[in-house]
Scaffold this motif. Structure first.
Motif, PDB file in Angstrom:
ATOM      1  N   CYS A 112       0.832  -1.211   0.000  1.00 31.93           N
ATOM      2  CA  CYS A 112       0.000   0.000   0.000  1.00 31.93           C
ATOM      3  C   CYS A 112       0.860   1.253   0.000  1.00 31.93           C
ATOM      4  N   LYS A 113       1.905   1.282   0.826  1.00 29.53           N
ATOM      5  CA  LYS A 113       2.780   2.450   0.919  1.00 29.53           C
ATOM      6  C   LYS A 113       3.540   2.695  -0.387  1.00 29.53           C
ATOM      7  N   VAL A 114       3.951   1.615  -1.043  1.00 24.90           N
ATOM      8  CA  VAL A 114       4.653   1.750  -2.322  1.00 24.90           C
ATOM      9  C   VAL A 114       3.733   2.393  -3.353  1.00 24.90           C
ATOM     10  N   ARG A 115       2.483   1.919  -3.428  1.00 29.70           N
ATOM     11  CA  ARG A 115       1.522   2.489  -4.380  1.00 29.70           C
ATOM     12  C   ARG A 115       1.255   3.955  -4.075  1.00 29.70           C
ATOM     13  N   GLN A 116       1.085   4.284  -2.805  1.00 29.87           N
ATOM     14  CA  GLN A 116       0.832   5.672  -2.422  1.00 29.87           C
ATOM     15  C   GLN A 116       2.014   6.573  -2.763  1.00 29.87           C
ATOM     16  N   SER A 117       3.225   6.072  -2.514  1.00 25.42           N
ATOM     17  CA  SER A 117       4.423   6.864  -2.771  1.00 25.42           C
ATOM     18  C   SER A 117       4.585   7.199  -4.247  1.00 25.42           C
ATOM     19  N   PHE A 118       4.287   6.239  -5.110  1.00 23.85           N
ATOM     20  CA  PHE A 118       4.465   6.448  -6.545  1.00 23.85           C
ATOM     21  C   PHE A 118       3.320   7.237  -7.181  1.00 23.85           C
ATOM     22  N   GLU A 136       7.072  -7.597  -9.294  1.00 29.32           N
ATOM     23  CA  GLU A 136       7.828  -8.726  -8.749  1.00 29.32           C
ATOM     24  C   GLU A 136       7.816  -8.700  -7.224  1.00 29.32           C
ATOM     25  N   LEU A 137       7.989  -7.506  -6.630  1.00 24.36           N
ATOM     26  CA  LEU A 137       7.980  -7.372  -5.179  1.00 24.36           C
ATOM     27  C   LEU A 137       6.607  -7.728  -4.612  1.00 24.36           C
ATOM     28  N   GLN A 138       5.545  -7.262  -5.259  1.00 27.78           N
ATOM     29  CA  GLN A 138       4.203  -7.564  -4.789  1.00 27.78           C
ATOM     30  C   GLN A 138       3.916  -9.054  -4.839  1.00 27.78           C
TER      31      GLN A 138
END
Length: 344
Positions: A251-257, A276-278
């Motif tokens: 969730c944080k990765v999506r928000q950051s990008f 890949e990370l997800q």
């Protein structure tokens, strides 16, 4: 797979019941040409979902009507006494009768364990079943047990879990001498409660086990051991915490990008790495926990599993049926539990 196998699917279990379990079973038939499915549940709810099923798949599906369902909040002992006509009970019974080689259910975990123990019986030398599943690590993955079947365990139970897990890893992962660790609050010998300390001594004395000592929570994810052993209370909290953290990171990765145009452009470039990370952290990709120690194969799916995730649980059951995991464990139990005494 070459030989035909039949998997009994508790079609009514979980949060979504047949609308998830039936389509997942159909897709599993497409993936495994030699697989047959026994759908256990209320036929009036299942049949409409098979209305447009391809005839080539339909002939590999057998229906077994079950009048009731074990509720998610039902006491396991009540299910054992009063739910003999439930989809979970009848799916497990089909394994005991040899009608199916494995059972997959997303239903009540406690009831599945109690019913499995009562219907399938335990392997000789094993007191309790243990739930085991894979956990992602820096090195790939490890296996952990118990993940919630037993909240109170003796040192002897932890020893049995280690033996069952080691045998399973030799069969499933083809690891000749899997490393085994006990989950503890510290790596030092003086750390932990008496139960864990005694279990460590038992594991050290047991020949044939590649026991490496205590492991802390962070060591699980660094890949320090192939098999991590703990009681079900600790294991379930560790598993659910790691799953929650994985969802938080995603969730944080999506928000950051997505904060501004520049970051969205970076996200486009990094999309393969993000995907890949997800996939590596997605708990659903590891769905399907085995109940080891029973005289039959039982795979527990997350209650809230979606179509794809429930399919992973069926795949796991197929793999265990191919390798006949209970028989492999049974054959090696006597060697581990009753090692030969060296002459004086």
């Amino acid at each position: 797979m070459t030989a035909p196998y039949c998997i009994a699917v508790d079609a009514m279990g979980g949060d979504f019941g047949p609308r998830i379990t039936v389509p997942a079973a159909l897709d599993a038939l497409r993936r495994h040409p030699s697989l047959n499915i026994l759908l256990v549940g209320h036929q009036q709810q299942i049949l409409p979902l098979l209305k447009h099923c391809d005839s080539a798949l339909r002939v590999r599906i057998e229906l077994l009507h079950a009048e009731t369902v074990v509720a998610m909040n039902e006491r396991p002992t009540f299910a054992l006494r009063r739910r003999q006509d439930s989809s979970m009970y009848m799916a497990l019974q089909s394994v005991a009768q040899g009608r199916a080689q494995a059972c997959v259910s997303a239903g009540n975990t406690g009831a599945l364990m109690v019913l499995g123990r009562g219907i399938l019986q335990m392997l000789p030398g094993i007191d309790r079943p243990a739930i085991t599943s894979t956990v992602p690590t820096a090195a790939g993955h490890c296996h952990m047990l118990d993940l919630g079947a037993n909240v109170d365990c003796s040192a002897e139970h932890l020893l049995q879990f280690a033996i069952m897990g080691s045998v399973m890893l030799r069969a499933v992962e083809r690891i000749e001498s899997p490393t085994v660790a006990l989950l503890n609050i510290g790596a030092e010998e003086i750390k932990g409660n008496e139960q864990v300390k005694l279990a460590s001594r038992l594991l050290t004395e047991r020949t044939g086990l590649n026991y490496i000592g205590f492991i802390e929570g962070d060591g699980v994810f660094s890949g320090e051991a192939d098999l991590v052993v703990c009681d079900g209370f600790v294991g379930n909290i560790a598993l659910k915490s790691s799953e929650g953290l994985a969802r938080l990171i995603s969730c944080k990765v999506r928000q950051s990008f997505s904060r501004n145009l520049y970051r969205r452009l970076l996200a486009l470039l990094a999309r393969p790495l993000i995907r890949e990370l997800q996939q590596q952290l997605d708990p659903g990709l590891h769905n399907g926990a085995s109940l080891l120690g029973l005289q039959g194969i039982v795979v527990k799916s997350h209650g809230g599993a979606n179509h794809d995730c429930f399919g992973y649980a069926i795949d796991k059951a197929v793999a265990e049926a191919e390798m006949n995991i209970p028989e492999r464990i049974s054959k090696q139990l006597e060697h581990y539990l009753y090692p030969p005494i060296a002459p004086e």
